[in-house]
Design a protein around this motif. Structure first.
Motif, PDB file in Angstrom:
ATOM      1  N   VAL A   1       8.257  13.246   5.117  1.00 43.25           N
ATOM      2  CA  VAL A   1       9.398  12.527   4.571  1.00 43.25           C
ATOM      3  C   VAL A   1       8.926  11.142   4.155  1.00 43.25           C
ATOM      4  N   MET A   2       9.186  10.769   2.928  1.00 43.87           N
ATOM      5  CA  MET A   2       8.811   9.443   2.440  1.00 43.87           C
ATOM      6  C   MET A   2      10.082   8.634   2.222  1.00 43.87           C
ATOM      7  N   THR A   3      10.091   7.416   2.767  1.00 44.46           N
ATOM      8  CA  THR A   3      11.225   6.520   2.625  1.00 44.46           C
ATOM      9  C   THR A   3      10.713   5.150   2.218  1.00 44.46           C
ATOM     10  N   ALA A   4      11.371   4.557   1.265  1.00 43.23           N
ATOM     11  CA  ALA A   4      11.001   3.210   0.831  1.00 43.23           C
ATOM     12  C   ALA A   4      11.393   2.210   1.921  1.00 43.23           C
TER      13      ALA A   4
ATOM     14  N   ASP B   1      14.922   0.999   2.177  1.00 45.59           N
ATOM     15  CA  ASP B   1      15.944   1.974   2.575  1.00 45.59           C
ATOM     16  C   ASP B   1      16.060   2.111   4.092  1.00 45.59           C
ATOM     17  N   LEU B   2      15.144   1.508   4.845  1.00 44.07           N
ATOM     18  CA  LEU B   2      15.198   1.575   6.305  1.00 44.07           C
ATOM     19  C   LEU B   2      16.219   0.582   6.839  1.00 44.07           C
ATOM     20  N   LYS B   3      16.726   0.851   8.041  1.00 50.57           N
ATOM     21  CA  LYS B   3      17.676  -0.058   8.683  1.00 50.57           C
ATOM     22  C   LYS B   3      16.882  -1.045   9.536  1.00 50.57           C
TER      23      LYS B   3
ATOM     24  N   ASN C   1      14.794 -12.972  20.486  1.00 46.51           N
ATOM     25  CA  ASN C   1      13.796 -13.933  20.967  1.00 46.51           C
ATOM     26  C   ASN C   1      12.499 -13.922  20.163  1.00 46.51           C
ATOM     27  N   ALA C   2      12.546 -13.424  18.934  1.00 42.45           N
ATOM     28  CA  ALA C   2      11.371 -13.429  18.058  1.00 42.45           C
ATOM     29  C   ALA C   2      11.848 -13.729  16.638  1.00 42.45           C
ATOM     30  N   PRO C   3      12.025 -14.997  16.326  1.00 41.82           N
ATOM     31  CA  PRO C   3      12.568 -15.353  15.010  1.00 41.82           C
ATOM     32  C   PRO C   3      11.710 -14.833  13.861  1.00 41.82           C
ATOM     33  N   GLY C   4      12.378 -14.206  12.892  1.00 37.69           N
ATOM     34  CA  GLY C   4      11.686 -13.693  11.714  1.00 37.69           C
ATOM     35  C   GLY C   4      11.080 -12.316  11.867  1.00 37.69           C
ATOM     36  N   VAL C   5      11.131 -11.743  13.060  1.00 40.85           N
ATOM     37  CA  VAL C   5      10.554 -10.414  13.291  1.00 40.85           C
ATOM     38  C   VAL C   5      11.668  -9.374  13.218  1.00 40.85           C
ATOM     39  N   GLN C   6      11.411  -8.307  12.467  1.00 47.50           N
ATOM     40  CA  GLN C   6      12.377  -7.221  12.345  1.00 47.50           C
ATOM     41  C   GLN C   6      11.691  -5.900  12.645  1.00 47.50           C
ATOM     42  N   VAL C   7      12.483  -4.922  13.099  1.00 45.46           N
ATOM     43  CA  VAL C   7      11.966  -3.602  13.420  1.00 45.46           C
ATOM     44  C   VAL C   7      12.903  -2.549  12.823  1.00 45.46           C
ATOM     45  N   ALA C   8      12.321  -1.457  12.331  1.00 42.66           N
ATOM     46  CA  ALA C   8      13.084  -0.321  11.808  1.00 42.66           C
ATOM     47  C   ALA C   8      12.652   0.915  12.597  1.00 42.66           C
ATOM     48  N   ASN C   9      13.571   1.494  13.349  1.00 48.03           N
ATOM     49  CA  ASN C   9      13.279   2.661  14.170  1.00 48.03           C
ATOM     50  C   ASN C   9      13.121   3.900  13.278  1.00 48.03           C
TER      51      ASN C   9
ATOM     52  N   MET D   1       8.650   0.811  12.505  1.00 46.54           N
ATOM     53  CA  MET D   1       7.943  -0.074  11.588  1.00 46.54           C
ATOM     54  C   MET D   1       8.342  -1.495  11.977  1.00 46.54           C
ATOM     55  N   VAL D   2       7.406  -2.423  11.896  1.00 42.58           N
ATOM     56  CA  VAL D   2       7.671  -3.821  12.255  1.00 42.58           C
ATOM     57  C   VAL D   2       7.283  -4.705  11.083  1.00 42.58           C
TER      58      VAL D   2
END
Length: 66
Positions: A29-32, A35-37, A43-51, A64-65
């Motif tokens: 499965v390929m996702t751009a 398109d991830l949530k 407690n980590a400014p500017g850091v995002q994670v997509a499960n 993905m981080v």
């Protein structure tokens, strides 16, 4: 000796059949990335994670981080 070789061949064919059946069920499965949530990490400014799979709070997962 012939019996051992016969069993070896039978087992090798069985493992190959099981492996082929397992691989056939997998789907790529390929996702751009856009398109991830994406969720902000506390407690980590500017850091995002997509499960991607699993749950980070319950056990095994992949994410993905950025």
């Amino acid at each position: 000796m012939k019996i051992r070789m016969t069993w070896f061949v039978v087992l090798a064919v069985a493992f190959a059949a099981v492996g082929t059946a397992w691989a056939a069920k997998k789907e790529i499965v390929m996702t751009a990335p856009e398109d991830l949530k994406w969720v902000d990490v506390p407690n980590a400014p500017g850091v995002q994670v997509a499960n991607l799979t699993g749950d980070i709070m319950k056990g095994a997962y992949s994410a993905m981080v950025k």
